[in-house]
Motif scaffolding. Structure first.
Motif, PDB file in Angstrom:
ATOM      1  N   ARG A 105       0.798  -1.105   0.107  1.00 38.61           N
ATOM      2  CA  ARG A 105       0.034   0.044   0.050  1.00 38.61           C
ATOM      3  C   ARG A 105       0.723   1.140  -0.042  1.00 38.61           C
ATOM      4  NH1 ARG A 105      -4.478  -1.960   4.670  1.00 38.61           N
ATOM      5  NH2 ARG A 105      -5.602  -3.213   3.310  1.00 38.61           N
ATOM      6  N   THR A 175      -5.811   1.564   0.789  1.00 37.22           N
ATOM      7  CA  THR A 175      -6.411   0.443   1.445  1.00 37.22           C
ATOM      8  C   THR A 175      -7.475  -0.202   0.803  1.00 37.22           C
ATOM      9  OG1 THR A 175      -7.988   1.563   2.921  1.00 37.22           O
ATOM     10  CG2 THR A 175      -5.529   1.547   3.696  1.00 37.22           C
ATOM     11  N   GLU A 176      -7.922   0.421  -0.172  1.00 37.97           N
ATOM     12  CA  GLU A 176      -8.983   0.256  -0.960  1.00 37.97           C
ATOM     13  C   GLU A 176      -8.709  -0.815  -2.453  1.00 37.97           C
ATOM     14  OE1 GLU A 176     -11.825   3.193  -1.133  1.00 37.97           O
ATOM     15  OE2 GLU A 176     -11.864   3.424   1.162  1.00 37.97           O
ATOM     16  N   ASN A 199      -4.708  -6.032  -0.927  1.00 39.54           N
ATOM     17  CA  ASN A 199      -5.951  -5.806  -1.027  1.00 39.54           C
ATOM     18  C   ASN A 199      -6.859  -6.669  -2.052  1.00 39.54           C
ATOM     19  OD1 ASN A 199      -4.878  -3.519   0.310  1.00 39.54           O
ATOM     20  ND2 ASN A 199      -5.184  -1.930  -1.601  1.00 39.54           N
TER      21      ASN A 199
END
Length: 442
Positions: A105, A175-176, A199
């Motif tokens: 990330r 984070t998505e 993810n």
């Protein structure tokens, strides 16, 4: 007020200021906020120091991050190889010169932040200009000279706050997202693809679909997106230019800003935070800006729709491909919390409203002219379908196949025959021109 605040003698609660800036209410974040604001007050130039966005983004993304394991590298690397072979059968665009990267990330934030700052800078500049303009206009005559002298400091502080907000939003977005092209815009360099294994694993947790099928589907989708931007070399600059041009037209509602300033309570920054979070400080779009937004949304829908169609074709062998694809479309339609925050911050929603229309249009084009004819439309922006083509794909198909030309010729021939009939220029019947009519065959 700013000097008193940063020296610790002001009346503003630091934790409330952090909240108004969209930052976490913890000692480390508050210390970083004040350090950045102090640095901004001392900077000499008029530009925004975007290093704060990168620091905030990396710090936010690193929370809860796990490193990419050797087992993940081997497994997803194999999925990417298979995805590339499958995609070769579904598209007529060039392959990538380098293998896809597997990113954490934090690495995704570092790789994409240059594009985010490029998109956000016009909005940040507009806010800073509006703030200094309102302060100059509203200040008493005897104070305007002092305000003018402090304008650089004000711009610096405002830019620093905006940069830190952007960093928080991009860090949360890390984070998505599952890949470099997940948002739909070119965030990584042309010719590069990227996957975020952590993810991807979280994306497939609740799908009740085998993890290897999810990984393979997402690998195909990411490679399709990256290949498109490598094939259409003009596309990256075209999209980014369209977004920044739209952002430059964003203006700040100075009346709303004045109302906030007049009723500002240093001990309660909730009104300020709500105004920033809701986008209430941004003026309604002008007609020209709405037209620019419509064109941009059409372009994003064309990109996403093409990726949807070629991914579906390339993953026909996957038993659960349709379920994964529908999950992605629903996810793109609703967006996550970080994407919504980004829309407020930059003034632009990146979710194409006409994605399904674009996908249906590309499907019909593929059936009519084949893969090669479909992908040739990405050769130049003037060749691409328009919003009108999304409304009426049949007209586009007619142009591409030449059936409209044949129909026009037939109509011309009919019109000419009708005109001859009305003038009395009837074609001679058999035998009327002195010749014997043909005898019937025995």
């Amino acid at each position: 007020m700013l000097r008193e605040l940063l020296s610790g003698s002001g009346g503003i609660d630091p934790s409330r200021l952090a909240g108004a800036a969209g930052l976490p209410d913890d000692p480390a974040s508050i210390a970083a906020l004040f350090g950045q604001l102090q640095q901004a007050m001392q900077q000499q130039g008029d530009g925004i120091d975007w290093s704060a966005a990168l620091r905030q983004g990396e710090q936010r993304a690193a929370a809860g991050q796990v490193q990419v394991s050797d087992e993940e590298r081997a497994r997803i690397g194999q999925a990417l190889q298979v995805a590339s072979l499958w995609l070769d059968e579904a598209v007529d665009v060039t392959s990538l010169p380098a293998p896809a990267e597997l990113l954490t990330r934090r690495a995704w934030v570092a790789a994409t932040m240059p594009v985010w700052t490029q998109l956000a800078e016009p909005v940040a500049t507009s806010i800073a200009d509006a703030l200094t303009r309102v302060m100059t206009e509203q200040a008493p005559e005897e104070m305007r000279g002092m305000i003018a002298g402090a304008s650089r400091m004000i711009r610096g502080v405002g830019g620093a706050l905006f940069a830190m907000q952007l960093g928080q939003v991009v860090g949360e977005l890390a984070t998505e997202v599952v890949s470099g092209g997940d948002i739909g815009i070119p965030l990584v360099e042309d010719g590069h693809a990227a996957i975020l294994p952590q993810n991807v694993a979280e994306f497939g947790t609740d799908l009740e679909i085998p993890a290897d099928q999810v990984e393979l589907y997402l690998a195909v989708r990411e490679l399709a997106h990256a290949r498109l931007f490598r094939h259409a070399r003009w596309l990256r600059l075209h999209v980014i230019t369209a977004i920044t041009a739209f952002a430059r037209g964003i203006d700040i509602d100075t009346e709303r800003l004045e109302e906030l300033a007049e009723g500002f309570d240093p001990s309660n920054t909730e009104a300020l935070r709500d105004a920033v979070a809701s986008g209430a400080l941004i003026s309604p779009r002008s007609q020209s800006q709405q037209d620019a937004l419509d064109r941009l949304e059409t372009m994003l829908a064309l990109i996403e729709g093409w990726v949807d169609v070629v991914t579906a074709d390339a993953t026909e062998r996957l038993p659960k491909a349709a379920q994964v694809g529908e999950t992605i479309r629903r996810r793109r339609a609703s967006g996550g919390p970080a994407e919504s925050a980004l829309a407020t911050l930059v003034g632009l929603e990146l979710r194409p409203r006409r994605l399904r229309d674009a996908a249906a249009m590309w499907r019909k084009v593929t059936e009519a002219v084949g893969i090669e004819g479909r992908d040739a439309l990405w050769g130049h922006p003037d060749l691409l379908p328009t919003a009108a083509d999304l409304d009426d794909p049949a007209a586009l198909i007619a142009r591409l196949t030449g059936s409209d030309e044949a129909e026009a010729i037939a109509e011309d021939e009919f019109d000419q025959a009708l005109e001859d009939l009305l003038r009395g220029d009837m074609p001679a019947a058999p035998g009327e021109d002195g010749e014997e009519p043909p005898k019937p065959a025995s």
